[in-house]
Design a protein around this motif. Structure first.
Motif, PDB file in Angstrom:
ATOM      1  N   ASN A 122      -6.354   6.351  11.732  1.00  0.00           N
ATOM      2  CA  ASN A 122      -5.988   4.987  11.344  1.00  0.00           C
ATOM      3  C   ASN A 122      -4.543   4.861  10.873  1.00  0.00           C
ATOM      4  O   ASN A 122      -4.221   4.132   9.948  1.00  0.00           O
ATOM      5  CB  ASN A 122      -6.940   4.467  10.261  1.00  0.00           C
ATOM      6  CG  ASN A 122      -6.971   2.954  10.211  1.00  0.00           C
ATOM      7  OD1 ASN A 122      -6.685   2.281  11.204  1.00  0.00           O
ATOM      8  ND2 ASN A 122      -7.318   2.398   9.070  1.00  0.00           N
ATOM      9  N   GLY A 123      -3.648   5.617  11.526  1.00  0.00           N
ATOM     10  CA  GLY A 123      -2.229   5.498  11.232  1.00  0.00           C
ATOM     11  C   GLY A 123      -1.719   6.439  10.163  1.00  0.00           C
ATOM     12  O   GLY A 123      -0.529   6.499   9.908  1.00  0.00           O
TER      13      GLY A 123
ATOM     14  N   THR B 225       0.824  -1.209   0.000  1.00  0.00           N
ATOM     15  CA  THR B 225       0.000   0.000   0.000  1.00  0.00           C
ATOM     16  C   THR B 225       0.850   1.248   0.000  1.00  0.00           C
ATOM     17  O   THR B 225       0.342   2.360  -0.091  1.00  0.00           O
ATOM     18  CB  THR B 225      -0.916   0.033   1.231  1.00  0.00           C
ATOM     19  OG1 THR B 225      -0.094   0.073   2.406  1.00  0.00           O
ATOM     20  CG2 THR B 225      -1.838  -1.154   1.288  1.00  0.00           C
ATOM     21  N   GLY B 226       2.187   1.102   0.146  1.00  0.00           N
ATOM     22  CA  GLY B 226       3.069   2.252   0.157  1.00  0.00           C
ATOM     23  C   GLY B 226       3.318   2.813   1.545  1.00  0.00           C
ATOM     24  O   GLY B 226       4.082   3.740   1.716  1.00  0.00           O
ATOM     25  N   MET B 227       2.655   2.264   2.561  1.00  0.00           N
ATOM     26  CA  MET B 227       2.845   2.761   3.924  1.00  0.00           C
ATOM     27  C   MET B 227       4.004   2.028   4.588  1.00  0.00           C
ATOM     28  O   MET B 227       4.226   0.847   4.339  1.00  0.00           O
ATOM     29  CB  MET B 227       1.573   2.566   4.754  1.00  0.00           C
ATOM     30  CG  MET B 227       0.418   3.430   4.288  1.00  0.00           C
ATOM     31  SD  MET B 227      -1.015   3.287   5.368  1.00  0.00           S
ATOM     32  CE  MET B 227      -0.406   4.126   6.832  1.00  0.00           C
ATOM     33  N   LEU B 228       4.720   2.736   5.444  1.00  0.00           N
ATOM     34  CA  LEU B 228       5.809   2.114   6.185  1.00  0.00           C
ATOM     35  C   LEU B 228       5.253   1.184   7.247  1.00  0.00           C
ATOM     36  O   LEU B 228       4.154   1.397   7.756  1.00  0.00           O
ATOM     37  CB  LEU B 228       6.653   3.192   6.879  1.00  0.00           C
ATOM     38  CG  LEU B 228       7.485   4.095   5.982  1.00  0.00           C
ATOM     39  CD1 LEU B 228       8.039   5.245   6.796  1.00  0.00           C
ATOM     40  CD2 LEU B 228       8.607   3.327   5.339  1.00  0.00           C
TER      41      LEU B 228
ATOM     42  N   ALA C 113       7.158   3.889  10.738  1.00  0.00           N
ATOM     43  CA  ALA C 113       6.326   5.083  10.543  1.00  0.00           C
ATOM     44  C   ALA C 113       6.369   5.970  11.780  1.00  0.00           C
ATOM     45  O   ALA C 113       6.468   7.201  11.668  1.00  0.00           O
ATOM     46  CB  ALA C 113       4.890   4.676  10.226  1.00  0.00           C
ATOM     47  N   LEU C 114       6.322   5.366  12.958  1.00  0.00           N
ATOM     48  CA  LEU C 114       6.414   6.137  14.200  1.00  0.00           C
ATOM     49  C   LEU C 114       7.746   6.881  14.272  1.00  0.00           C
ATOM     50  O   LEU C 114       7.793   8.085  14.559  1.00  0.00           O
ATOM     51  CB  LEU C 114       6.252   5.209  15.409  1.00  0.00           C
ATOM     52  CG  LEU C 114       6.306   5.842  16.797  1.00  0.00           C
ATOM     53  CD1 LEU C 114       5.456   5.056  17.786  1.00  0.00           C
ATOM     54  CD2 LEU C 114       7.721   5.965  17.344  1.00  0.00           C
TER      55      LEU C 114
ATOM     56  N   ARG D 207       1.490  -3.017  17.580  1.00  0.00           N
ATOM     57  CA  ARG D 207       1.547  -1.730  16.888  1.00  0.00           C
ATOM     58  C   ARG D 207       1.365  -0.635  17.936  1.00  0.00           C
ATOM     59  O   ARG D 207       0.333  -0.561  18.604  1.00  0.00           O
ATOM     60  CB  ARG D 207       0.437  -1.651  15.838  1.00  0.00           C
ATOM     61  CG  ARG D 207       0.367  -0.322  15.090  1.00  0.00           C
ATOM     62  CD  ARG D 207      -0.619  -0.402  13.938  1.00  0.00           C
ATOM     63  NE  ARG D 207      -1.972  -0.690  14.381  1.00  0.00           N
ATOM     64  CZ  ARG D 207      -2.882   0.250  14.664  1.00  0.00           C
ATOM     65  NH1 ARG D 207      -2.577   1.524  14.566  1.00  0.00           N
ATOM     66  NH2 ARG D 207      -4.098  -0.095  15.041  1.00  0.00           N
ATOM     67  N   ILE D 208       2.379   0.212  18.096  1.00  0.00           N
ATOM     68  CA  ILE D 208       2.290   1.288  19.077  1.00  0.00           C
ATOM     69  C   ILE D 208       1.376   2.378  18.534  1.00  0.00           C
ATOM     70  O   ILE D 208       1.615   2.921  17.463  1.00  0.00           O
ATOM     71  CB  ILE D 208       3.684   1.873  19.385  1.00  0.00           C
ATOM     72  CG1 ILE D 208       4.600   0.803  19.991  1.00  0.00           C
ATOM     73  CG2 ILE D 208       3.572   3.071  20.335  1.00  0.00           C
ATOM     74  CD1 ILE D 208       6.041   1.236  20.156  1.00  0.00           C
ATOM     75  N   THR D 209       0.313   2.680  19.289  1.00  0.00           N
ATOM     76  CA  THR D 209      -0.610   3.735  18.869  1.00  0.00           C
ATOM     77  C   THR D 209      -0.378   5.021  19.653  1.00  0.00           C
ATOM     78  O   THR D 209      -0.811   6.089  19.224  1.00  0.00           O
ATOM     79  CB  THR D 209      -2.074   3.291  19.037  1.00  0.00           C
ATOM     80  OG1 THR D 209      -2.310   2.964  20.416  1.00  0.00           O
ATOM     81  CG2 THR D 209      -2.375   2.083  18.160  1.00  0.00           C
ATOM     82  N   GLU D 210       0.299   4.912  20.794  1.00  0.00           N
ATOM     83  CA  GLU D 210       0.589   6.099  21.594  1.00  0.00           C
ATOM     84  C   GLU D 210       1.822   5.825  22.457  1.00  0.00           C
ATOM     85  O   GLU D 210       1.974   4.737  22.997  1.00  0.00           O
ATOM     86  CB  GLU D 210      -0.606   6.443  22.484  1.00  0.00           C
ATOM     87  CG  GLU D 210      -0.449   7.731  23.253  1.00  0.00           C
ATOM     88  CD  GLU D 210      -1.725   8.153  23.976  1.00  0.00           C
ATOM     89  OE1 GLU D 210      -1.664   9.144  24.716  1.00  0.00           O
ATOM     90  OE2 GLU D 210      -2.774   7.497  23.799  1.00  0.00           O
ATOM     91  N   LEU D 211       2.682   6.833  22.578  1.00  0.00           N
ATOM     92  CA  LEU D 211       3.907   6.720  23.369  1.00  0.00           C
ATOM     93  C   LEU D 211       4.142   8.052  24.070  1.00  0.00           C
ATOM     94  O   LEU D 211       4.173   9.089  23.418  1.00  0.00           O
ATOM     95  CB  LEU D 211       5.093   6.381  22.459  1.00  0.00           C
ATOM     96  CG  LEU D 211       6.476   6.242  23.110  1.00  0.00           C
ATOM     97  CD1 LEU D 211       6.519   5.061  24.085  1.00  0.00           C
ATOM     98  CD2 LEU D 211       7.552   6.086  22.040  1.00  0.00           C
ATOM     99  N   ASN D 212       4.276   8.009  25.406  1.00  0.00           N
ATOM    100  CA  ASN D 212       4.416   9.236  26.195  1.00  0.00           C
ATOM    101  C   ASN D 212       5.502   9.091  27.246  1.00  0.00           C
ATOM    102  O   ASN D 212       5.618   8.035  27.884  1.00  0.00           O
ATOM    103  CB  ASN D 212       3.110   9.564  26.932  1.00  0.00           C
ATOM    104  CG  ASN D 212       1.956   9.795  26.005  1.00  0.00           C
ATOM    105  OD1 ASN D 212       1.959  10.738  25.241  1.00  0.00           O
ATOM    106  ND2 ASN D 212       0.965   8.921  26.052  1.00  0.00           N
TER     107      ASN D 212
END
Length: 201
Positions: A87-88, A54-57, A62-63, A155-160
């Motif tokens: 959705n990323g 799909t061309g996405m990393l 991507a993060l 899949r990491i969706t949030e990192l703080n």
């Protein structure tokens, strides 16, 4: 498709169009009956990491790409938060400058598309930011690697970067392909995973 039908098609094609047509027809039939056609696969890019069909990393790449773009928008800053949106497709990132000032921006495909905007904070908030950054021996990338190692295929969706039980930690929300959500914390000084809770969504 059974062999009798393929044989009949090949025979008819030979009579109608010669050997070159036969080869094309056999290739067409083998592609059509292949179960792997249409399945996204990773391909190596000559200029960067692998990308999907799909061309996405891949998610971790991507993060990191989004984080690098955010850091580049505010030279000398440190990433303290990044969260995926839409959705990323989009990443919302917060970085802190050397004086503790927080800047927020949106990143898409490795480019800042909105911001950076400076958050209105008082001196106490800036001190908290500086203290957390100073206490963290692991940066966002090292923390993300530890988290993905603790939750394979996650899949990491949030990192703080935050405080938990008197320690500076990297906290993450991680989702696995089966829909399980993990809340993971990594000690930002030692790299030890201090929490890994999971629940089905």
């Amino acid at each position: 498709m059974n062999k009798t039908i393929i044989g009949a098609l090949v025979g008819a094609t030979v009579l109608a169009g010669g050997c070159g047509t036969v080869l094309r027809e056999v290739e067409r039939l083998s592609v059509r009956s292949s179960p792997s056609i249409g399945t996204p696969t990773a391909t190596e890019s000559p200029t960067g990491p692998a990308t999907s069909a799909t061309g996405m990393l891949p998610d971790l790449d991507a993060l990191k790409q989004a984080a690098r773009a955010a850091l580049g928008a505010v030279p000398g800053s440190t990433l303290i938060s990044i969260e995926t949106e839409e959705n990323g497709r989009l990443w919302e990132a917060q970085v802190v400058g050397k004086d503790g000032t927080e800047h927020q921006m949106d990143v898409e495909s490795g480019k800042v598309v909105s911001g950076p905007t400076t958050e209105e904070e008082d001196a106490e908030d800036k001190v908290k930011h500086r203290d957390r950054v100073a206490a963290a021996k692991l940066d966002y990338a090292q923390a993300a690697d530890k988290i993905v190692a603790a939750v394979p295929e996650g899949r990491i969706t949030e990192l703080n970067l935050d405080r938990e039980q008197g320690k500076t930690v990297w906290e993450a929300d991680v989702v696995t392909p089966d829909g399980t959500k993990h809340e993971v914390a990594v000690d930002a000084a030692t790299g030890t995973v201090t929490r890994n809770n999971s629940a089905r969504t």
